[in-house]
Design a protein around this motif. Structure first.
Motif, mmCIF file in Angstrom:
data_model
loop_
_atom_site.group_PDB
_atom_site.id
_atom_site.type_symbol
_atom_site.label_atom_id
_atom_site.label_comp_id
_atom_site.label_asym_id
_atom_site.label_seq_id
_atom_site.Cartn_x
_atom_site.Cartn_y
_atom_site.Cartn_z
ATOM 1 N N UNK A 79 0.742 -1.228 0.006
ATOM 2 C CA UNK A 79 -0.015 -0.003 -0.017
ATOM 3 C C UNK A 79 1.010 1.342 0.141
ATOM 4 N N UNK A 80 1.887 1.220 0.845
ATOM 5 C CA UNK A 80 2.703 2.578 0.805
ATOM 6 C C UNK A 80 3.523 2.668 -0.498
ATOM 7 N N UNK A 81 3.883 1.428 -1.171
ATOM 8 C CA UNK A 81 4.424 1.469 -2.477
ATOM 9 C C UNK A 81 3.832 2.106 -3.652
ATOM 10 N N UNK A 89 2.948 10.145 -9.364
ATOM 11 C CA UNK A 89 1.716 10.533 -10.060
ATOM 12 C C UNK A 89 0.480 9.715 -9.309
ATOM 13 N N UNK A 90 0.626 8.896 -8.121
ATOM 14 C CA UNK A 90 -0.237 8.110 -7.583
ATOM 15 C C UNK A 90 -1.276 9.161 -7.111
ATOM 16 N N UNK A 91 -2.574 8.511 -7.166
ATOM 17 C CA UNK A 91 -3.686 9.340 -7.181
ATOM 18 C C UNK A 91 -4.531 8.721 -5.840
ATOM 19 N N UNK A 92 -3.774 7.777 -5.181
ATOM 20 C CA UNK A 92 -4.386 6.847 -4.194
ATOM 21 C C UNK A 92 -3.642 7.306 -2.887
ATOM 22 N N UNK A 93 -4.648 7.724 -2.036
ATOM 23 C CA UNK A 93 -4.245 7.703 -0.492
ATOM 24 C C UNK A 93 -4.303 6.288 0.131
ATOM 25 N N UNK A 135 -5.480 2.918 -1.190
ATOM 26 C CA UNK A 135 -4.419 1.887 -1.304
ATOM 27 C C UNK A 135 -4.668 0.484 -0.731
ATOM 28 N N UNK A 136 -5.190 0.429 0.315
ATOM 29 C CA UNK A 136 -5.401 -0.583 1.307
ATOM 30 C C UNK A 136 -5.842 -1.657 1.077
ATOM 31 N N UNK A 183 12.165 2.968 1.449
ATOM 32 C CA UNK A 183 11.412 3.927 0.955
ATOM 33 C C UNK A 183 10.616 4.686 1.977
ATOM 34 N N UNK A 184 9.799 5.798 1.632
ATOM 35 C CA UNK A 184 9.290 6.557 2.448
ATOM 36 C C UNK A 184 8.381 6.012 3.462
ATOM 37 N N UNK A 185 8.040 4.766 3.472
ATOM 38 C CA UNK A 185 7.357 3.968 4.249
ATOM 39 C C UNK A 185 8.063 3.036 5.247
#
Length: 109
Positions: free
Chosen positions: A64-66, A72-76, A80-81, A106-108
């Motif tokens: 989900x974090x990926x 350009x992701x449009x999912x929060x 994403x979960x 990564x950021x997550x």
């Protein structure tokens, strides 16, 4: 060839997972798991093997974090979960890793 509990080879399950659709991209293109991971600079096969080595819950959160981090992701996270839950179900359960696990931080992470 190694088989998972459903009789499908681990390699086949990973290939199917990588070709599965995450959703439509911002411009309407089909966004697969493989493309999502590649957009993050990850090797999709290695990342899939890494996800297989995790518990389902952690793999779902990681994926989900990926998805969220994809350019350009449009999912929060809330969107994403369920996507990551659906996709992780395609992976074999705790197949022995090949020893080539992702070292992505990564950021997550």
């Amino acid at each position: 060839m190694e088989q998972n509990g459903s009789g499908i080879s681990t390699a086949h399950a990973v290939k199917y997972f990588l070709s599965a659709e995450v959703g439509k991209g911002a411009s309407g293109e089909r966004l697969t798991v493989s493309l999502t991971l590649a957009h993050l600079g990850l090797d999709p096969v290695l990342e899939a093997e890494y996800l297989v080595s995790l518990s389902r819950e952690i793999a779902e959160s990681h994926l989900a974090q990926s998805i969220i981090a994809t350019p350009g992701s449009m999912w929060d996270y809330a969107a994403a979960t369920p996507i990551s839950h659906r996709l992780v179900q395609l992976l074999p359960v705790h197949a022995p890793p090949s020893g080539r696990l992702s070292r992505y931080q990564g950021p997550h992470e």
